[in-house]
Design a protein around this motif. Structure first.
Motif, mmCIF file in Angstrom:
data_model
loop_
_atom_site.group_PDB
_atom_site.id
_atom_site.type_symbol
_atom_site.label_atom_id
_atom_site.label_comp_id
_atom_site.label_asym_id
_atom_site.label_seq_id
_atom_site.Cartn_x
_atom_site.Cartn_y
_atom_site.Cartn_z
ATOM 1 N N MET A 1 0.849 -1.199 0.000
ATOM 2 C CA MET A 1 0.000 0.000 0.000
ATOM 3 C C MET A 1 0.877 1.239 0.000
ATOM 4 O O MET A 1 1.785 1.375 0.820
ATOM 5 C CB MET A 1 -0.904 -0.006 1.231
ATOM 6 N N ASN A 2 0.618 2.145 -0.914
ATOM 7 C CA ASN A 2 1.336 3.413 -0.959
ATOM 8 C C ASN A 2 0.628 4.443 -0.081
ATOM 9 O O ASN A 2 -0.592 4.618 -0.183
ATOM 10 C CB ASN A 2 1.411 3.929 -2.395
ATOM 11 N N HIS A 3 1.396 5.114 0.743
ATOM 12 C CA HIS A 3 0.837 6.143 1.616
ATOM 13 C C HIS A 3 0.981 7.522 0.966
ATOM 14 O O HIS A 3 1.876 7.735 0.143
ATOM 15 C CB HIS A 3 1.537 6.114 2.974
ATOM 16 N N PRO A 4 0.122 8.466 1.335
ATOM 17 C CA PRO A 4 0.183 9.816 0.754
ATOM 18 C C PRO A 4 1.357 10.615 1.329
ATOM 19 O O PRO A 4 1.194 11.448 2.222
ATOM 20 C CB PRO A 4 -1.163 10.428 1.137
ATOM 21 N N ILE A 5 2.544 10.337 0.798
ATOM 22 C CA ILE A 5 3.766 10.954 1.314
ATOM 23 C C ILE A 5 4.494 11.659 0.179
ATOM 24 O O ILE A 5 4.605 11.128 -0.927
ATOM 25 C CB ILE A 5 4.693 9.887 1.926
ATOM 26 N N ALA A 6 4.990 12.849 0.444
ATOM 27 C CA ALA A 6 5.850 13.569 -0.505
ATOM 28 C C ALA A 6 7.237 13.672 0.098
ATOM 29 O O ALA A 6 7.393 14.069 1.262
ATOM 30 C CB ALA A 6 5.288 14.960 -0.792
ATOM 31 N N LEU A 7 8.263 13.290 -0.656
ATOM 32 C CA LEU A 7 9.650 13.388 -0.205
ATOM 33 C C LEU A 7 10.236 14.693 -0.720
ATOM 34 O O LEU A 7 10.155 15.005 -1.912
ATOM 35 C CB LEU A 7 10.467 12.200 -0.716
ATOM 36 N N VAL A 8 10.839 15.444 0.182
ATOM 37 C CA VAL A 8 11.433 16.738 -0.158
ATOM 38 C C VAL A 8 12.916 16.684 0.191
ATOM 39 O O VAL A 8 13.270 16.376 1.336
ATOM 40 C CB VAL A 8 10.757 17.888 0.618
ATOM 41 N N PHE A 9 13.786 16.959 -0.775
ATOM 42 C CA PHE A 9 15.226 16.951 -0.532
ATOM 43 C C PHE A 9 15.696 18.374 -0.284
ATOM 44 O O PHE A 9 15.528 19.251 -1.142
ATOM 45 C CB PHE A 9 15.961 16.323 -1.720
ATOM 46 N N LEU A 10 16.289 18.602 0.896
ATOM 47 C CA LEU A 10 16.713 19.934 1.326
ATOM 48 C C LEU A 10 18.134 19.860 1.881
ATOM 49 O O LEU A 10 18.574 18.806 2.332
ATOM 50 C CB LEU A 10 15.773 20.463 2.428
ATOM 51 N N PRO A 11 18.853 20.986 1.882
ATOM 52 C CA PRO A 11 20.144 21.017 2.569
ATOM 53 C C PRO A 11 19.966 20.663 4.041
ATOM 54 O O PRO A 11 18.965 21.053 4.663
ATOM 55 C CB PRO A 11 20.607 22.469 2.396
ATOM 56 N N ALA A 12 20.933 19.925 4.598
ATOM 57 C CA ALA A 12 20.811 19.462 5.988
ATOM 58 C C ALA A 12 20.569 20.610 6.955
ATOM 59 O O ALA A 12 19.798 20.486 7.912
ATOM 60 C CB ALA A 12 22.071 18.698 6.388
ATOM 61 N N GLY A 13 21.199 21.768 6.692
ATOM 62 C CA GLY A 13 21.061 22.901 7.593
ATOM 63 C C GLY A 13 19.686 23.543 7.577
ATOM 64 O O GLY A 13 19.307 24.243 8.524
ATOM 65 N N ASP A 14 18.895 23.295 6.517
ATOM 66 C CA ASP A 14 17.555 23.879 6.412
ATOM 67 C C ASP A 14 16.486 22.986 7.025
ATOM 68 O O ASP A 14 15.396 23.458 7.376
ATOM 69 C CB ASP A 14 17.193 24.132 4.947
ATOM 70 N N ILE A 15 16.771 21.704 7.155
ATOM 71 C CA ILE A 15 15.751 20.746 7.594
ATOM 72 C C ILE A 15 15.207 21.054 8.988
ATOM 73 O O ILE A 15 13.987 20.990 9.201
ATOM 74 C CB ILE A 15 16.306 19.315 7.500
ATOM 75 N N PRO A 16 16.040 21.409 9.994
ATOM 76 C CA PRO A 16 15.471 21.713 11.310
ATOM 77 C C PRO A 16 14.436 22.826 11.279
ATOM 78 O O PRO A 16 13.420 22.742 11.981
ATOM 79 C CB PRO A 16 16.707 22.119 12.136
#
Length: 252
Positions: A1-16
């Motif tokens: 089953m696929n869940h409604p998820i979007a993957l976003v790739f960001l610089p490590a310093g921006d993620i927090p």
């Protein structure tokens, strides 16, 4: 089953910031990056992920005159971690009662930190990178860090809570599967107490009787890093047919 998820790739310093402010539900970044971004009050560390481990250290030229952190106080330090370094040397300067121009000077550099001492830009550096090749060595460690799974302390979408918890649980299962293996062995009941001291299991061992009288089969989870030592110790107390099975996934 696929869940409604979007993957976003960001610089490590921006993620927090994205996670802490509720723009993203879950993130993976470094523990040190969270502290550097001053987002620890807005973020919950859900799971340490056992990769990306490193030490954030104060390092100086190996053959230079500076031998202790007190020797470096009041001098020039360059770093990619301006916030953490600033807090660290502020505490050091306060302890040594340094004031005004006597206090340590912190300068930010985004890269090539290891070259700063050789080029005369700094007397010491503060970084998490390997510096041995540059002729540097550590004189103190600020913190040990690794990659962590994070979520917002105050999530903006309450309706995402169940899915967030599900994803976090599945990631925790993969991390645990990387940490543990399943160990199975046969042993006589007489030697069983000594074997269970070696392999107590997470909660308890699974023990099943064999067709041969006075013998049992034992199944137990052990840490992967210890499995060779555990097998040797089991042999020494009389265990036979010792098998190690890898885990692809689990819930523990």
């Amino acid at each position: 089953m696929n869940h409604p998820i979007a993957l976003v790739f960001l610089p490590a310093g921006d993620i927090p910031s994205f996670v802490g402010n509720g723009n993203v539900d879950l993130g993976i970044t470094g523990h040190d990056v969270i502290l550097e971004a001053k987002m620890q009050d807005k973020i919950t560390e859900v799971q340490r992920l056992a990769f990306g481990k490193c030490a954030l250290q104060v390092q100086v030229p190996e053959r230079g005159p500076i031998k202790t952190i007190e020797d470096l106080a009041g001098k020039r330090v360059v770093t990619s971690f301006e916030v953490l370094a600033g807090e660290y040397f502020e505490r050091l300067d306060d302890r040594l009662a340094l004031v005004g121009d006597q206090r340590t000077k912190i300068q930010y550099i985004g890269g090539s930190v290891e070259a700063a001492c050789a080029l005369g830009l700094a007397d010491g550096i503060e970084s998490g990178d390997t510096m041995r090749a540059a002729g540097l060595h550590g004189i103190d460690t600020l913190l040990e860090t690794e990659a962590v799974l994070i979520k917002s302390t105050t999530p903006s979408r309450v309706d995402h809570t169940l899915l967030i918890n599900l994803i976090a649980s599945r990631i925790a299962g993969v991390v645990a599967a990387e940490k543990y293996v399943q160990c199975s062995y046969n042993i006589s009941r007489d030697a069983l107490p000594r074997a269970l001291q070696i392999t107590p299991g997470r909660r308890a061992a699974t023990i099943s009787p064999l067709e041969e009288a006075n013998w049992v089969d034992v199944g137990v989870m052990v840490e992967k890093k210890d499995c060779a030592k555990v097998m040797d110790e089991l042999v020494a107390v009389g265990a036979e047919d010792i098998l190690i099975f890898s885990l692809n996934n689990c819930r523990v």
